[in-house]
Scaffold this motif. Structure first.
Motif, PDB file in Angstrom:
ATOM      1  N   SER A   3       0.812  -1.216   0.000  1.00 28.85           N
ATOM      2  CA  SER A   3       0.000   0.000   0.000  1.00 28.85           C
ATOM      3  C   SER A   3       0.849   1.271   0.000  1.00 28.85           C
ATOM      4  N   ARG A  86      -8.373   2.646   2.810  1.00 29.39           N
ATOM      5  CA  ARG A  86      -7.801   3.475   3.876  1.00 29.39           C
ATOM      6  C   ARG A  86      -8.891   4.412   4.363  1.00 29.39           C
ATOM      7  N   GLU A  94      -6.369   0.664   7.718  1.00 29.16           N
ATOM      8  CA  GLU A  94      -6.185   0.168   6.364  1.00 29.16           C
ATOM      9  C   GLU A  94      -6.645  -1.280   6.334  1.00 29.16           C
TER      10      GLU A  94
END
Length: 161
Positions: A3, A86, A94
């Motif tokens: 991420s 998120r 997250e």
């Protein structure tokens, strides 16, 4: 988790989603404050009504601010075989859900989103008692494409004996 990768294409929901977040904030305030408010009504006088009006005004302002911040902090991304989300104003979160774990996909079109061509897209996963992910205020074509992507990639080929 990837991420932190700057090449990920994070997407936002529509600004109309603020209404969704506002409704969720108001629902939480009512659920948490209603029992105390009902007990308080047993001993109400004129001065306390003023305090109640001030408290309700503060709660409405707080709910609007939380709704706007929730919208600004909410992002989602689809990569390979998972969806990343998120979110969070005070508590940043997250969530990463693999397509294989998805049990149910739900699309709702609330009356306040229908004129804008938007939908609520919810994902249920195995072992969860509530909606794991809710994307509030994404366009219907994006929701349909996301559903097809998840259904197409999440299915494993059948093995015949």
């Amino acid at each position: 988790m990837r991420s932190a990768d700057p090449s990920l294409r994070w997407q936002r929901t529509s600004p109309v989603a603020v209404v969704f977040y506002l409704a969720r904030s108001v629902r939480q305030i009512i659920a948490n404050g209603l029992p105390a408010l009902l007990a308080w009504f047993a001993t109400v006088d004129e001065v306390q009504w003023r305090w109640l009006a001030a408290a309700v005004t503060a709660a409405v302002i707080f709910a609007v601010v939380v709704a706007i911040l929730s919208y600004l902090r909410f992002r989602f991304c689809v990569i390979e075989d998972r969806i990343l989300v998120r979110s969070g104003v005070l508590h940043h979160e997250e969530i990463s859900v693999e397509f294989d774990r998805i049990q149910n996909i739900t699309m709702h079109e609330p009356f306040y989103m229908r004129p804008f061509g938007l939908a609520l897209f919810s994902i249920d996963t195995a072992g969860s008692g509530k909606k794991e992910i809710t994307l509030g205020g994404i366009s219907r074509p994006v929701a349909n494409a996301l559903r097809e992507t998840i259904l197409g990639r999440g299915q494993r080929p059948e093995v015949t004996p």
